[in-house]
Design a protein around this motif. Structure first.
Motif, PDB file in Angstrom:
ATOM      1  N   VAL A   1       7.511 -46.287 -24.225  1.00  0.00           N
ATOM      2  CA  VAL A   1       6.242 -45.563 -24.249  1.00  0.00           C
ATOM      3  C   VAL A   1       6.389 -44.279 -25.066  1.00  0.00           C
ATOM      4  O   VAL A   1       7.495 -43.818 -25.350  1.00  0.00           O
ATOM      5  N   MET A   2       5.235 -43.700 -25.387  1.00  0.00           N
ATOM      6  CA  MET A   2       5.205 -42.404 -26.071  1.00  0.00           C
ATOM      7  C   MET A   2       3.912 -41.692 -25.720  1.00  0.00           C
ATOM      8  O   MET A   2       2.848 -42.307 -25.659  1.00  0.00           O
ATOM      9  N   SER A   3       4.009 -40.400 -25.490  1.00  0.00           N
ATOM     10  CA  SER A   3       2.853 -39.533 -25.284  1.00  0.00           C
ATOM     11  C   SER A   3       3.249 -38.150 -25.766  1.00  0.00           C
ATOM     12  O   SER A   3       4.405 -37.912 -26.152  1.00  0.00           O
ATOM     13  N   LEU A   4       2.312 -37.235 -25.754  1.00  0.00           N
ATOM     14  CA  LEU A   4       2.640 -35.864 -26.135  1.00  0.00           C
ATOM     15  C   LEU A   4       3.716 -35.306 -25.214  1.00  0.00           C
ATOM     16  O   LEU A   4       4.645 -34.623 -25.657  1.00  0.00           O
ATOM     17  N   ALA A   5       3.617 -35.625 -23.929  1.00  0.00           N
ATOM     18  CA  ALA A   5       4.597 -35.132 -22.958  1.00  0.00           C
ATOM     19  C   ALA A   5       5.983 -35.709 -23.215  1.00  0.00           C
ATOM     20  O   ALA A   5       6.988 -34.984 -23.153  1.00  0.00           O
TER      21      ALA A   5
END
Length: 327
Positions: free
Chosen positions: A223-227
């Motif tokens: 996964v990837m997110s800003l966090a």
């Protein structure tokens, strides 16, 4: 006393010099060998119509600002994905939105108004109703004088289930287009019954909340997110000069703007090798990070990459970029 000061001063400068040498040697790509190979090519929304990025905002109707078409494909459709893979894409990015009947439609916009003759959100319609819409309806290259795709997009909006069924052995980057944790949970439920080997080829990115919810249900998925980006890159920038790789950098994906990449310790080859060791994929996007849709879409764009670059590349024109690498 003066002699002692001179000795201490000389030792300080010697230590500083050795430290600088360590910085350089430990973070220079000059002393790094990286396996030869073509970059990992990520086709944004398949093979799609491109548009001017000038003064673009999150709610800009990009279908109303396309360049004169050079190919017949529309973003986020089965034909556009087939064309992207045939052109040489290693992975295709697609966008998902929930439907009224609990499915995921592969569609980019917040509302249907821009590309279709309908109004409202995908969640106001069943997947069958969305299939009846002409998703080519709103495309125009000349401010509404002509609509080259009008009447040609009916039935072309796929469901996520259709995509994964038709491309069981392909890699996808799935974009959750919201910050709704419920969508992350819904996607986790959907993927939990897919074959394990297929799920392992997927990466999901989006808002912090849906990504957290997805990861809680499917801990092994990439996964990837800003966090997740911050939790990896901030400690790496602070201590990466030592070779330290934060645990948050393990098995994730990083989208690095080209203008920020040179500031990362060990860029490019040593950094890429470190992320390889962490089983993390690095994708370079165009610009400074103000718009992560900006990609490398021409031979001139590719010239801005480091010589021999073999990491990931984000492109909106896989048909132009893949041939440069013999794909």
């Amino acid at each position: 006393m003066k002699k002692i000061k001179r000795i201490l001063k000389s030792k300080f400068f010697l230590f500083a010099a050795l430290l600088l040498v360590f910085f350089y040697v430990n973070n220079s790509s000059l002393f790094v060998k990286r396996e030869a190979g073509a970059p990992y090519l990520l086709a944004h929304r398949g093979l799609a119509q491109t548009f001017t990025m000038e003064n673009i905002a999150n709610d800009t109707c990009t279908a109303e600002r396309i360049y004169p078409p050079e190919h017949p494909y529309l973003e986020n459709t089965i034909p556009s994905m087939e064309a992207a893979f045939q052109a040489g894409a290693d992975s295709v990015e697609l966008d998902i939105k929930p439907t009224k009947d609990g499915q995921f439609a592969v569609f980019h916009d917040w509302t249907l108004d821009c590309r279709t003759p309908a109004a409202g959100k995908t969640s106001d319609y069943t997947m069958a109703q969305l299939k009846e819409l002409d998703i080519g309806y709103g495309y125009t290259p000349d401010h509404g004088k002509t609509y080259p795709f009008r009447g040609k997009g009916t039935g072309l909006m796929p469901s996520l289930g259709e995509v994964l069924k038709l491309f069981p052995d392909r890699s996808f980057l799935i974009h959750i287009k919201s910050n709704d944790a419920a969508e992350g949970k819904q996607l986790a439920d959907f993927l939990s019954v897919r074959p394990k080997e297929q799920v392992e080829r997927l990466t999901v990115y989006g808002g912090d909340e849906p990504i957290d919810a997805l990861k809680a249900e499917l801990p092994g998925i990439r996964v990837m997110s800003l966090a997740t980006m911050k939790s990896c890159l901030i400690p790496y920038i602070a201590a990466g000069w030592t070779g330290y790789i934060p645990s948050a950098c393990e098995r994730t994906q990083l989208h690095i703007p080209e203008k920020i990449a040179p500031w990362l310790w060990g860029w490019p080859d040593k950094f890429l090798n470190r992320m390889d060791e962490a089983n993390t994929r690095v994708i370079v996007v165009g610009g400074d990070g103000s718009d992560f849709s900006s990609g490398f879409d021409s031979p001139e764009d590719v010239k801005r990459l480091p010589s021999g670059y073999s990491g990931g590349i984000w492109t909106n024109r896989i048909d132009r970029i893949a041939p440069l690498y013999g794909k």
